[in-house]
Scaffold this motif. Structure first.
Motif, mmCIF file in Angstrom:
data_model
loop_
_atom_site.group_PDB
_atom_site.id
_atom_site.type_symbol
_atom_site.label_atom_id
_atom_site.label_comp_id
_atom_site.label_asym_id
_atom_site.label_seq_id
_atom_site.Cartn_x
_atom_site.Cartn_y
_atom_site.Cartn_z
ATOM 1 N N ASN A 1 0.816 -1.199 0.000
ATOM 2 C CA ASN A 1 0.000 0.000 0.000
ATOM 3 C C ASN A 1 0.853 1.254 0.000
ATOM 4 O O ASN A 1 1.824 1.355 0.742
ATOM 5 C CB ASN A 1 -0.907 0.026 1.244
ATOM 6 N N PRO A 2 0.510 2.240 -0.849
ATOM 7 C CA PRO A 2 1.269 3.483 -0.830
ATOM 8 C C PRO A 2 1.023 4.239 0.467
ATOM 9 O O PRO A 2 -0.086 4.293 0.970
ATOM 10 C CB PRO A 2 0.710 4.251 -2.031
ATOM 11 N N ASN B 1 -1.772 -6.767 14.298
ATOM 12 C CA ASN B 1 -3.110 -6.177 14.351
ATOM 13 C C ASN B 1 -3.165 -4.786 13.721
ATOM 14 O O ASN B 1 -4.256 -4.277 13.452
ATOM 15 C CB ASN B 1 -3.586 -6.089 15.803
ATOM 16 N N LEU B 2 -1.987 -4.185 13.482
ATOM 17 C CA LEU B 2 -1.936 -2.875 12.839
ATOM 18 C C LEU B 2 -1.743 -2.977 11.332
ATOM 19 O O LEU B 2 -1.491 -1.971 10.664
ATOM 20 C CB LEU B 2 -0.796 -2.046 13.435
ATOM 21 N N ALA B 3 -1.863 -4.170 10.793
ATOM 22 C CA ALA B 3 -1.570 -4.394 9.372
ATOM 23 C C ALA B 3 -2.439 -3.548 8.454
ATOM 24 O O ALA B 3 -2.008 -3.150 7.368
ATOM 25 C CB ALA B 3 -1.749 -5.877 9.039
ATOM 26 N N THR C 1 5.351 1.661 8.631
ATOM 27 C CA THR C 1 6.525 1.521 7.765
ATOM 28 C C THR C 1 7.846 1.537 8.529
ATOM 29 O O THR C 1 8.903 1.314 7.937
ATOM 30 C CB THR C 1 6.556 2.664 6.733
ATOM 31 N N CYS C 2 7.806 1.828 9.837
ATOM 32 C CA CYS C 2 9.049 2.025 10.568
ATOM 33 C C CYS C 2 8.884 1.578 12.016
ATOM 34 O O CYS C 2 7.822 1.769 12.613
ATOM 35 C CB CYS C 2 9.437 3.510 10.515
ATOM 36 N N LEU C 3 9.920 0.984 12.581
ATOM 37 C CA LEU C 3 9.967 0.628 13.992
ATOM 38 C C LEU C 3 11.103 1.403 14.651
ATOM 39 O O LEU C 3 12.258 1.302 14.232
ATOM 40 C CB LEU C 3 10.209 -0.874 14.162
ATOM 41 N N ILE C 4 10.760 2.207 15.670
ATOM 42 C CA ILE C 4 11.762 2.910 16.472
ATOM 43 C C ILE C 4 11.729 2.286 17.854
ATOM 44 O O ILE C 4 10.806 2.508 18.630
ATOM 45 C CB ILE C 4 11.478 4.425 16.538
ATOM 46 N N LYS D 1 10.604 -9.115 9.947
ATOM 47 C CA LYS D 1 9.377 -9.884 9.712
ATOM 48 C C LYS D 1 8.310 -9.044 9.034
ATOM 49 O O LYS D 1 7.605 -9.523 8.128
ATOM 50 C CB LYS D 1 8.848 -10.432 11.043
ATOM 51 N N PHE D 2 8.195 -7.773 9.441
ATOM 52 C CA PHE D 2 7.132 -6.924 8.908
ATOM 53 C C PHE D 2 7.645 -5.930 7.855
ATOM 54 O O PHE D 2 6.926 -5.012 7.464
ATOM 55 C CB PHE D 2 6.441 -6.174 10.049
ATOM 56 N N ASN D 3 8.885 -6.134 7.409
ATOM 57 C CA ASN D 3 9.479 -5.296 6.363
ATOM 58 C C ASN D 3 9.470 -3.817 6.748
ATOM 59 O O ASN D 3 9.104 -2.947 5.958
ATOM 60 C CB ASN D 3 8.764 -5.498 5.023
ATOM 61 N N LEU D 4 9.882 -3.540 7.981
ATOM 62 C CA LEU D 4 9.901 -2.185 8.486
ATOM 63 C C LEU D 4 11.334 -1.647 8.531
ATOM 64 O O LEU D 4 12.278 -2.397 8.751
ATOM 65 C CB LEU D 4 9.321 -2.134 9.904
ATOM 66 N N VAL D 5 11.460 -0.357 8.350
ATOM 67 C CA VAL D 5 12.733 0.294 8.616
ATOM 68 C C VAL D 5 12.976 0.233 10.124
ATOM 69 O O VAL D 5 12.078 0.530 10.918
ATOM 70 C CB VAL D 5 12.718 1.759 8.137
ATOM 71 N N TYR D 6 14.187 -0.157 10.498
ATOM 72 C CA TYR D 6 14.487 -0.323 11.920
ATOM 73 C C TYR D 6 15.407 0.803 12.391
ATOM 74 O O TYR D 6 16.550 0.916 11.943
ATOM 75 C CB TYR D 6 15.139 -1.690 12.164
ATOM 76 N N VAL D 7 14.882 1.618 13.307
ATOM 77 C CA VAL D 7 15.644 2.691 13.927
ATOM 78 C C VAL D 7 15.888 2.313 15.382
ATOM 79 O O VAL D 7 14.943 2.056 16.128
ATOM 80 C CB VAL D 7 14.905 4.035 13.860
#
Length: 508
Positions: A4-5, A114-116, A123-126, A140-146
Protein backbone atom coordinates in the motif's frame (compact mmCIF):
# COMPACT_ATOMS: atom_id res chain seq x y z
CA UNK A 1 2.15 -3.56 4.56
CA UNK A 2 4.53 -3.16 1.65
CA UNK A 3 1.85 -3.15 -1.01
CA UNK A 4 0.00 0.00 0.00
CA UNK A 5 1.27 3.48 -0.83
CA UNK A 6 1.96 5.54 2.27
CA UNK A 7 0.72 9.09 2.54
CA UNK A 8 3.15 9.73 5.37
CA UNK A 9 5.70 7.68 7.31
CA UNK A 10 4.08 5.72 10.14
CA UNK A 11 6.47 4.78 12.94
CA UNK A 12 5.82 2.46 15.86
CA UNK A 13 7.77 3.61 18.93
CA UNK A 14 8.54 1.31 21.86
CA UNK A 15 10.53 2.64 24.84
CA UNK A 16 12.22 0.45 27.40
CA UNK A 17 9.85 0.37 30.40
CA UNK A 18 11.94 2.58 32.72
CA UNK A 19 11.47 6.26 33.51
CA UNK A 20 14.75 7.40 31.98
CA UNK A 21 13.85 5.80 28.65
CA UNK A 22 10.17 6.75 28.52
CA UNK A 23 10.80 10.51 28.82
CA UNK A 24 12.97 10.96 25.69
CA UNK A 25 10.79 8.56 23.69
CA UNK A 26 7.70 10.66 24.38
CA UNK A 27 9.48 13.87 23.44
CA UNK A 28 10.81 12.32 20.22
CA UNK A 29 7.32 11.05 19.34
CA UNK A 30 5.96 14.58 19.64
CA UNK A 31 8.79 15.99 17.56
CA UNK A 32 8.39 13.43 14.76
CA UNK A 33 4.62 13.93 14.71
CA UNK A 34 5.09 17.70 14.53
CA UNK A 35 7.15 17.09 11.38
CA UNK A 36 4.41 15.11 9.63
CA UNK A 37 4.94 11.56 10.85
CA UNK A 38 2.16 9.32 12.07
CA UNK A 39 3.21 7.73 15.35
CA UNK A 40 1.84 4.71 17.18
CA UNK A 41 3.33 4.89 20.66
CA UNK A 42 3.40 1.66 22.65
CA UNK A 43 3.66 1.47 26.43
CA UNK A 44 3.47 -1.69 28.47
CA UNK A 45 0.20 -2.07 30.35
CA UNK A 46 2.11 -1.83 33.61
CA UNK A 47 3.79 1.47 32.67
CA UNK A 48 0.49 2.87 31.41
CA UNK A 49 -1.24 2.00 34.66
CA UNK A 50 1.50 3.57 36.78
CA UNK A 51 1.57 6.81 34.77
CA UNK A 52 -2.20 7.08 34.88
CA UNK A 53 -2.36 6.52 38.63
CA UNK A 54 0.47 8.99 39.23
CA UNK A 55 -1.50 11.69 37.41
CA UNK A 56 -5.11 11.14 38.35
CA UNK A 57 -5.35 8.14 40.66
CA UNK A 58 -7.33 6.35 37.96
CA UNK A 59 -6.47 4.58 34.71
CA UNK A 60 -6.81 6.84 31.68
CA UNK A 61 -7.53 5.40 28.26
CA UNK A 62 -5.04 7.46 26.27
CA UNK A 63 -2.02 9.45 27.41
CA UNK A 64 -1.66 11.24 24.05
CA UNK A 65 -5.17 12.67 23.68
CA UNK A 66 -3.91 16.18 24.40
CA UNK A 67 -1.23 15.91 21.73
CA UNK A 68 -3.83 14.79 19.20
CA UNK A 69 -6.06 17.71 20.15
CA UNK A 70 -3.21 19.99 19.07
CA UNK A 71 -3.20 18.41 15.62
CA UNK A 72 -0.61 15.65 15.97
CA UNK A 73 -1.28 12.17 14.60
CA UNK A 74 -0.04 10.20 17.61
CA UNK A 75 -1.93 7.01 18.32
CA UNK A 76 -1.56 5.07 21.53
CA UNK A 77 -1.53 1.39 22.37
CA UNK A 78 -0.60 -0.74 25.35
CA UNK A 79 0.78 -4.25 25.35
CA UNK A 80 1.32 -6.88 28.02
CA UNK A 81 4.96 -7.29 29.07
CA UNK A 82 4.32 -10.92 29.97
CA UNK A 83 3.57 -10.40 33.67
CA UNK A 84 0.39 -9.69 35.67
CA UNK A 85 -0.18 -6.04 36.58
CA UNK A 86 0.29 -6.84 40.26
CA UNK A 87 3.72 -8.40 39.70
CA UNK A 88 6.49 -6.40 41.45
CA UNK A 89 8.90 -5.70 38.61
CA UNK A 90 11.38 -3.91 40.85
CA UNK A 91 11.56 -6.56 43.54
CA UNK A 92 11.75 -9.33 40.91
CA UNK A 93 14.08 -7.44 38.58
CA UNK A 94 15.94 -10.39 37.03
CA UNK A 95 12.75 -12.33 36.32
CA UNK A 96 11.23 -9.23 34.74
CA UNK A 97 14.23 -8.67 32.46
CA UNK A 98 14.13 -12.35 31.43
CA UNK A 99 10.56 -11.70 30.33
CA UNK A 100 11.61 -8.67 28.29
CA UNK A 101 14.13 -10.89 26.49
CA UNK A 102 12.01 -13.98 25.86
CA UNK A 103 8.30 -13.10 26.17
CA UNK A 104 7.67 -9.43 25.44
CA UNK A 105 8.55 -9.64 21.74
CA UNK A 106 5.67 -12.09 21.12
CA UNK A 107 3.18 -9.53 22.45
CA UNK A 108 4.76 -6.79 20.33
CA UNK A 109 4.63 -9.08 17.30
CA UNK A 110 0.91 -9.66 17.83
CA UNK A 111 0.19 -5.94 18.23
CA UNK A 112 2.03 -5.03 15.01
CA UNK A 113 0.13 -7.79 13.20
CA UNK A 114 -3.11 -6.18 14.35
CA UNK A 115 -1.94 -2.87 12.84
CA UNK A 116 -1.57 -4.39 9.37
CA UNK A 117 -4.59 -2.51 8.01
CA UNK A 118 -3.80 0.83 9.64
CA UNK A 119 -3.95 3.98 7.56
CA UNK A 120 -1.29 4.98 6.73
CA UNK A 121 0.47 1.61 6.84
CA UNK A 122 3.15 1.05 9.45
CA UNK A 123 6.52 1.52 7.76
CA UNK A 124 9.05 2.02 10.57
CA UNK A 125 9.97 0.63 13.99
CA UNK A 126 11.76 2.91 16.47
CA UNK A 127 12.75 0.72 19.40
CA UNK A 128 14.99 1.23 22.39
CA UNK A 129 18.49 -0.10 21.78
CA UNK A 130 18.27 -2.31 24.87
CA UNK A 131 15.59 -4.48 23.26
CA UNK A 132 17.25 -7.58 21.85
CA UNK A 133 14.66 -8.37 19.18
CA UNK A 134 14.20 -5.12 17.23
CA UNK A 135 15.82 -6.32 14.02
CA UNK A 136 13.81 -9.57 13.98
CA UNK A 137 10.48 -7.75 14.36
CA UNK A 138 11.44 -5.17 11.73
CA UNK A 139 12.56 -7.83 9.26
CA UNK A 140 9.38 -9.88 9.71
CA UNK A 141 7.13 -6.92 8.91
CA UNK A 142 9.48 -5.30 6.36
CA UNK A 143 9.90 -2.19 8.49
CA UNK A 144 12.73 0.29 8.62
CA UNK A 145 14.49 -0.32 11.92
CA UNK A 146 15.64 2.69 13.93
CA UNK A 147 17.51 1.98 17.16
CA UNK A 148 17.06 4.84 19.64
CA UNK A 149 19.98 5.16 22.05
CA UNK A 150 18.94 7.31 25.03
CA UNK A 151 22.41 7.64 26.56
CA UNK A 152 25.65 9.35 25.41
CA UNK A 153 27.50 8.17 22.33
CA UNK A 154 30.52 7.26 24.48
CA UNK A 155 28.51 4.59 26.29
CA UNK A 156 27.06 3.31 23.02
CA UNK A 157 30.54 3.03 21.52
CA UNK A 158 31.95 1.13 24.50
CA UNK A 159 29.16 -1.45 24.35
CA UNK A 160 29.38 -1.52 20.54
CA UNK A 161 33.08 -2.41 20.76
CA UNK A 162 32.75 -4.97 23.53
CA UNK A 163 34.82 -7.36 21.41
CA UNK A 164 37.79 -4.99 21.61
CA UNK A 165 37.45 -4.69 25.39
CA UNK A 166 37.42 -8.50 25.64
CA UNK A 167 40.35 -8.91 23.28
CA UNK A 168 42.45 -6.44 25.25
CA UNK A 169 41.54 -7.88 28.65
CA UNK A 170 39.59 -4.89 29.95
CA UNK A 171 36.38 -6.93 30.11
CA UNK A 172 35.78 -10.54 30.99
CA UNK A 173 39.34 -11.12 32.12
CA UNK A 174 40.56 -12.35 35.50
CA UNK A 175 43.62 -10.14 35.09
CA UNK A 176 41.59 -6.98 35.82
CA UNK A 177 43.80 -4.70 33.75
CA UNK A 178 44.14 -1.22 35.23
CA UNK A 179 46.00 0.49 32.38
CA UNK A 180 44.31 3.04 30.14
CA UNK A 181 41.83 2.01 27.45
CA UNK A 182 43.07 3.74 24.29
CA UNK A 183 41.93 1.57 21.37
CA UNK A 184 38.19 2.23 20.97
CA UNK A 185 37.60 4.03 17.63
CA UNK A 186 36.83 7.69 18.19
CA UNK A 187 37.24 7.47 21.97
CA UNK A 188 40.12 9.08 23.85
CA UNK A 189 42.12 7.25 26.49
CA UNK A 190 40.06 6.46 29.58
CA UNK A 191 40.43 4.58 32.86
CA UNK A 192 38.81 1.17 33.37
CA UNK A 193 37.01 2.70 36.38
CA UNK A 194 35.19 4.98 33.92
CA UNK A 195 33.56 1.99 32.22
CA UNK A 196 29.90 1.24 32.85
CA UNK A 197 29.37 -0.77 36.03
CA UNK A 198 28.37 -3.90 34.12
CA UNK A 199 31.73 -3.87 32.32
CA UNK A 200 33.55 -3.60 35.65
CA UNK A 201 31.64 -6.48 37.25
CA UNK A 202 33.17 -9.81 38.28
CA UNK A 203 30.05 -11.78 37.35
CA UNK A 204 29.46 -11.22 33.63
CA UNK A 205 26.81 -13.92 33.21
CA UNK A 206 23.86 -12.06 34.76
CA UNK A 207 20.58 -11.47 32.94
CA UNK A 208 21.57 -7.84 32.34
CA UNK A 209 24.82 -8.96 30.74
CA UNK A 210 22.86 -11.24 28.43
CA UNK A 211 20.73 -8.25 27.44
CA UNK A 212 23.89 -6.27 26.70
CA UNK A 213 25.45 -9.04 24.60
CA UNK A 214 22.35 -9.58 22.49
CA UNK A 215 21.23 -5.96 22.23
CA UNK A 216 24.58 -4.73 20.97
CA UNK A 217 24.72 -7.38 18.33
CA UNK A 218 21.18 -6.51 17.31
CA UNK A 219 21.90 -2.77 17.05
CA UNK A 220 24.44 -3.54 14.33
CA UNK A 221 21.52 -4.72 12.17
CA UNK A 222 19.63 -1.42 12.50
CA UNK A 223 19.09 0.74 9.43
CA UNK A 224 19.64 3.89 11.50
CA UNK A 225 20.88 4.70 15.01
CA UNK A 226 19.82 7.92 16.71
CA UNK A 227 21.43 9.24 19.90
CA UNK A 228 20.17 11.66 22.53
CA UNK A 229 23.38 13.66 22.48
CA UNK A 230 24.93 16.64 20.70
CA UNK A 231 27.42 16.28 17.88
CA UNK A 232 29.81 18.95 19.11
CA UNK A 233 30.12 17.32 22.54
CA UNK A 234 31.03 13.85 21.20
CA UNK A 235 32.20 14.54 17.66
CA UNK A 236 34.98 11.95 17.28
CA UNK A 237 32.94 9.18 18.91
CA UNK A 238 29.92 9.86 16.72
CA UNK A 239 32.05 10.14 13.58
CA UNK A 240 33.60 6.74 14.24
CA UNK A 241 30.19 5.16 14.78
CA UNK A 242 28.77 6.83 11.68
CA UNK A 243 31.52 5.28 9.58
CA UNK A 244 30.13 1.87 10.58
CA UNK A 245 26.40 2.70 10.48
CA UNK A 246 24.18 5.70 9.89
CA UNK A 247 24.28 7.35 13.35
CA UNK A 248 22.73 10.73 14.10
CA UNK A 249 22.99 12.91 17.20
CA UNK A 250 19.61 14.62 17.60
CA UNK A 251 19.73 15.75 21.26
CA UNK A 252 19.28 17.20 23.69
CA UNK A 253 15.83 15.66 23.99
CA UNK A 254 15.00 17.32 27.30
CA UNK A 255 11.71 16.41 28.96
CA UNK A 256 9.39 19.18 30.02
CA UNK A 257 10.02 21.48 27.05
CA UNK A 258 8.72 19.32 24.26
CA UNK A 259 6.23 16.69 25.34
CA UNK A 260 3.07 18.75 24.76
CA UNK A 261 1.63 17.91 28.13
CA UNK A 262 1.92 14.14 27.68
CA UNK A 263 2.17 12.49 31.10
CA UNK A 264 5.35 10.45 31.61
CA UNK A 265 6.02 10.28 35.35
CA UNK A 266 5.70 6.90 37.05
CA UNK A 267 5.25 8.62 40.43
CA UNK A 268 3.04 11.43 41.70
CA UNK A 269 4.94 14.72 41.65
CA UNK A 270 5.19 17.23 44.48
CA UNK A 271 5.17 20.93 43.62
CA UNK A 272 8.35 22.46 45.05
CA UNK A 273 7.79 25.92 43.52
CA UNK A 274 6.26 27.71 46.55
CA UNK A 275 9.13 26.55 48.77
CA UNK A 276 11.76 27.48 46.16
CA UNK A 277 10.16 30.88 45.64
CA UNK A 278 10.98 31.69 49.26
CA UNK A 279 14.73 31.09 48.78
CA UNK A 280 17.43 33.38 47.34
CA UNK A 281 18.83 32.76 43.87
CA UNK A 282 21.39 29.93 43.65
CA UNK A 283 21.03 29.12 47.34
CA UNK A 284 19.42 25.65 47.01
CA UNK A 285 21.12 22.34 46.25
CA UNK A 286 18.90 19.86 44.43
CA UNK A 287 19.59 16.24 45.43
CA UNK A 288 18.23 13.28 43.49
CA UNK A 289 19.59 9.84 42.70
CA UNK A 290 17.12 9.05 39.94
CA UNK A 291 14.34 6.59 39.33
CA UNK A 292 16.29 3.39 39.84
CA UNK A 293 18.61 3.93 42.83
CA UNK A 294 18.39 0.58 44.60
CA UNK A 295 22.14 0.23 45.00
CA UNK A 296 22.41 2.99 47.60
CA UNK A 297 23.25 1.80 51.13
CA UNK A 298 21.78 3.12 54.34
CA UNK A 299 25.25 4.14 55.52
CA UNK A 300 25.83 6.21 52.37
CA UNK A 301 22.47 7.95 52.80
CA UNK A 302 23.32 8.73 56.43
CA UNK A 303 26.69 10.26 55.52
CA UNK A 304 25.15 12.33 52.72
CA UNK A 305 22.37 13.50 55.04
CA UNK A 306 24.79 14.55 57.76
CA UNK A 307 27.04 16.25 55.21
CA UNK A 308 24.05 18.22 53.97
CA UNK A 309 23.30 19.44 57.48
CA UNK A 310 26.94 20.36 58.10
CA UNK A 311 27.16 22.33 54.86
CA UNK A 312 24.49 24.79 55.99
CA UNK A 313 22.99 25.10 52.48
CA UNK A 314 19.32 24.94 51.55
CA UNK A 315 18.32 21.77 49.73
CA UNK A 316 15.52 19.87 48.02
CA UNK A 317 16.05 16.12 48.36
CA UNK A 318 14.10 13.60 46.30
CA UNK A 319 14.00 10.41 48.37
CA UNK A 320 11.87 7.53 47.18
CA UNK A 321 10.90 4.88 49.77
CA UNK A 322 12.88 2.22 47.85
CA UNK A 323 16.11 4.23 47.58
CA UNK A 324 18.20 1.94 49.79
CA UNK A 325 19.14 -1.66 49.07
CA UNK A 326 17.14 -3.04 52.00
CA UNK A 327 13.52 -3.11 53.13
CA UNK A 328 14.16 -0.79 56.05
CA UNK A 329 11.88 2.26 56.01
CA UNK A 330 13.89 4.42 58.45
CA UNK A 331 16.90 5.12 56.26
CA UNK A 332 17.48 8.74 57.34
CA UNK A 333 19.63 9.34 60.44
CA UNK A 334 17.82 10.09 63.72
CA UNK A 335 16.96 13.76 64.13
CA UNK A 336 17.71 14.64 60.51
CA UNK A 337 14.34 16.19 59.69
CA UNK A 338 14.37 18.23 62.90
CA UNK A 339 17.90 19.35 62.08
CA UNK A 340 16.87 20.77 58.70
CA UNK A 341 15.37 23.84 60.49
CA UNK A 342 13.51 25.04 57.43
CA UNK A 343 16.56 24.68 55.19
CA UNK A 344 15.46 21.45 53.59
CA UNK A 345 12.51 20.06 51.68
CA UNK A 346 12.11 16.29 51.26
CA UNK A 347 9.80 14.92 48.54
CA UNK A 348 9.28 11.47 47.07
CA UNK A 349 9.21 12.73 43.46
CA UNK A 350 8.94 15.98 41.51
CA UNK A 351 9.24 17.46 38.03
CA UNK A 352 13.02 17.60 37.88
CA UNK A 353 13.31 20.03 34.98
CA UNK A 354 10.85 22.36 36.66
CA UNK A 355 12.88 22.33 39.87
CA UNK A 356 16.40 22.70 38.47
CA UNK A 357 15.35 25.47 36.08
CA UNK A 358 14.13 27.51 39.07
CA UNK A 359 16.48 30.45 39.82
CA UNK A 360 16.83 29.35 43.47
CA UNK A 361 18.72 26.20 42.43
CA UNK A 362 22.50 26.58 42.54
CA UNK A 363 23.72 22.99 42.21
CA UNK A 364 22.67 19.40 41.60
CA UNK A 365 23.92 16.42 43.63
CA UNK A 366 23.15 13.73 41.09
CA UNK A 367 23.58 10.05 40.28
CA UNK A 368 24.58 11.21 36.77
CA UNK A 369 21.79 9.55 34.85
CA UNK A 370 21.97 10.88 31.29
CA UNK A 371 18.63 12.69 31.36
CA UNK A 372 19.72 14.40 34.59
CA UNK A 373 23.03 15.45 33.04
CA UNK A 374 21.34 16.93 29.97
CA UNK A 375 18.71 18.72 32.04
CA UNK A 376 21.37 20.10 34.35
CA UNK A 377 23.41 21.42 31.42
CA UNK A 378 20.28 22.87 29.81
CA UNK A 379 19.46 24.70 33.05
CA UNK A 380 23.11 25.72 33.62
CA UNK A 381 23.31 24.01 37.00
CA UNK A 382 26.72 22.45 37.87
CA UNK A 383 26.83 18.94 39.29
CA UNK A 384 28.21 16.96 42.19
CA UNK A 385 28.49 13.41 40.87
CA UNK A 386 27.52 10.33 42.84
CA UNK A 387 27.20 7.53 40.26
CA UNK A 388 25.59 4.30 41.44
CA UNK A 389 25.55 1.86 38.53
CA UNK A 390 25.30 1.25 34.77
CA UNK A 391 26.22 4.24 32.51
CA UNK A 392 26.46 6.70 35.39
CA UNK A 393 30.19 6.13 35.94
CA UNK A 394 30.90 6.87 32.27
CA UNK A 395 28.60 9.90 32.32
CA UNK A 396 30.55 11.20 35.31
CA UNK A 397 33.73 10.96 33.26
CA UNK A 398 32.19 13.25 30.65
CA UNK A 399 30.92 15.70 33.28
CA UNK A 400 34.03 15.89 35.46
CA UNK A 401 36.97 15.08 33.19
CA UNK A 402 35.90 16.10 29.69
CA UNK A 403 33.51 19.02 30.08
CA UNK A 404 34.59 20.11 33.60
CA UNK A 405 31.06 21.09 34.61
CA UNK A 406 30.95 19.10 37.84
CA UNK A 407 32.95 17.48 40.63
CA UNK A 408 33.07 14.08 42.31
CA UNK A 409 31.19 13.69 45.58
CA UNK A 410 33.68 11.17 46.89
CA UNK A 411 37.38 10.83 46.16
CA UNK A 412 37.93 8.33 48.99
CA UNK A 413 37.14 4.63 49.28
CA UNK A 414 33.89 5.41 51.10
CA UNK A 415 31.62 8.39 51.59
CA UNK A 416 32.29 10.49 54.68
CA UNK A 417 30.18 13.40 55.89
CA UNK A 418 33.09 15.84 56.09
CA UNK A 419 33.89 15.30 52.41
CA UNK A 420 30.22 15.68 51.52
CA UNK A 421 30.19 18.98 53.41
CA UNK A 422 33.38 20.12 51.69
CA UNK A 423 32.19 19.26 48.18
CA UNK A 424 28.80 20.94 48.67
CA UNK A 425 30.46 24.15 49.85
CA UNK A 426 32.91 23.96 46.94
CA UNK A 427 30.06 23.74 44.44
CA UNK A 428 27.72 26.27 45.99
CA UNK A 429 30.01 29.19 46.80
CA UNK A 430 33.28 30.91 46.07
CA UNK A 431 35.64 31.23 43.12
CA UNK A 432 35.57 27.52 42.34
CA UNK A 433 31.81 27.68 41.98
CA UNK A 434 32.08 30.46 39.40
CA UNK A 435 34.57 28.42 37.38
CA UNK A 436 32.09 25.55 37.17
CA UNK A 437 29.26 27.91 36.28
CA UNK A 438 31.26 29.51 33.50
CA UNK A 439 32.13 26.09 32.11
CA UNK A 440 28.54 24.86 32.15
CA UNK A 441 27.36 28.08 30.47
CA UNK A 442 29.64 27.28 27.54
CA UNK A 443 28.42 23.70 27.28
CA UNK A 444 24.82 24.87 27.65
CA UNK A 445 25.28 27.29 24.74
CA UNK A 446 26.38 24.34 22.65
CA UNK A 447 23.13 22.52 23.48
CA UNK A 448 21.07 25.64 22.87
CA UNK A 449 22.56 26.26 19.44
CA UNK A 450 22.27 22.58 18.46
CA UNK A 451 18.46 22.77 18.52
CA UNK A 452 18.15 26.00 16.55
CA UNK A 453 17.31 25.80 12.84
CA UNK A 454 20.99 26.04 11.89
CA UNK A 455 22.24 23.81 14.72
CA UNK A 456 23.78 20.38 14.31
CA UNK A 457 20.98 18.44 16.00
CA UNK A 458 18.27 20.11 13.94
CA UNK A 459 20.21 19.47 10.74
CA UNK A 460 20.84 15.87 11.79
CA UNK A 461 17.16 15.45 12.58
CA UNK A 462 16.20 16.57 9.08
CA UNK A 463 18.73 14.17 7.54
CA UNK A 464 17.46 11.41 9.82
CA UNK A 465 13.87 11.93 8.61
CA UNK A 466 14.97 11.87 4.98
CA UNK A 467 17.00 8.72 5.68
CA UNK A 468 13.89 7.04 7.11
CA UNK A 469 11.89 7.95 3.99
CA UNK A 470 14.66 6.72 1.69
CA UNK A 471 14.87 3.42 3.57
CA UNK A 472 11.09 2.98 3.46
CA UNK A 473 11.08 3.59 -0.27
CA UNK A 474 13.89 1.07 -0.69
CA UNK A 475 12.17 -1.60 1.43
CA UNK A 476 8.55 -1.08 0.48
CA UNK A 477 8.66 0.78 -2.83
CA UNK A 478 6.43 3.59 -1.62
CA UNK A 479 6.70 7.35 -1.92
CA UNK A 480 5.41 10.18 0.25
CA UNK A 481 3.20 13.11 -0.44
CA UNK A 482 3.82 14.45 3.05
CA UNK A 483 5.90 17.57 3.37
CA UNK A 484 7.79 18.75 6.42
CA UNK A 485 5.03 20.79 8.03
CA UNK A 486 6.24 21.65 11.49
CA UNK A 487 3.45 22.79 13.79
CA UNK A 488 4.60 26.18 14.95
CA UNK A 489 4.33 25.77 18.71
CA UNK A 490 5.97 22.36 18.79
CA UNK A 491 9.74 22.09 18.48
CA UNK A 492 9.95 25.11 16.20
CA UNK A 493 13.35 26.80 16.63
CA UNK A 494 11.67 30.05 17.70
CA UNK A 495 9.86 28.24 20.51
CA UNK A 496 13.11 26.65 21.63
CA UNK A 497 14.85 30.01 21.54
CA UNK A 498 12.09 31.57 23.63
CA UNK A 499 12.56 28.84 26.21
CA UNK A 500 16.31 29.49 26.22
CA UNK A 501 15.82 33.21 26.64
CA UNK A 502 13.38 32.63 29.50
CA UNK A 503 15.81 30.28 31.24
CA UNK A 504 18.79 32.50 30.65
CA UNK A 505 17.06 35.51 32.19
CA UNK A 506 16.55 33.48 35.35
CA UNK A 507 19.95 31.86 35.48
CA UNK A 508 22.45 34.54 34.44
Amino acid sequence: MAGNPARRPHAIMIPYPYQGHINPFVSLAVKLASHGFTITFINTQSVHRRISHAQTGAVRADLFSGARDSGLDIRYATVCDGFPLGFDRSLNHDQFVEGLIHVFSAHVDELISNLADSDPPVTCLIADTFYVWGSDIARKFNLVYVSFWTEPALVLSLYYHLDLLRKNGHFGSQAKRKDMIDYIPGVGAMKPTDLMSYLQADDICTVVHRVIYRAFEDVKKADIIICNTVEELELSTLSALHRKQATYAIGPIVSGFSNQGVATSLWSESDCTPWLDSKPNRSVLYVSFGSHAHTTSKQEIWEIARGLLLSGVNFVWVIRPDIVDSDEANFLPPGFENGMKGRGLIVQWCSQIKVISHPAIGGFLSHCGWNSVLESIWSRVPLICFPLFTDQFTNRKLVVNDWKIGINLCDRASIMRDEVEEKIKYLMSGESSEELRNAIKEVSRTLEYAVTSDGSSEKNFRVFMEDIKANIKKKAGVAFDVQDQTIGHLWAPTAVKQTIVSLSSNLN
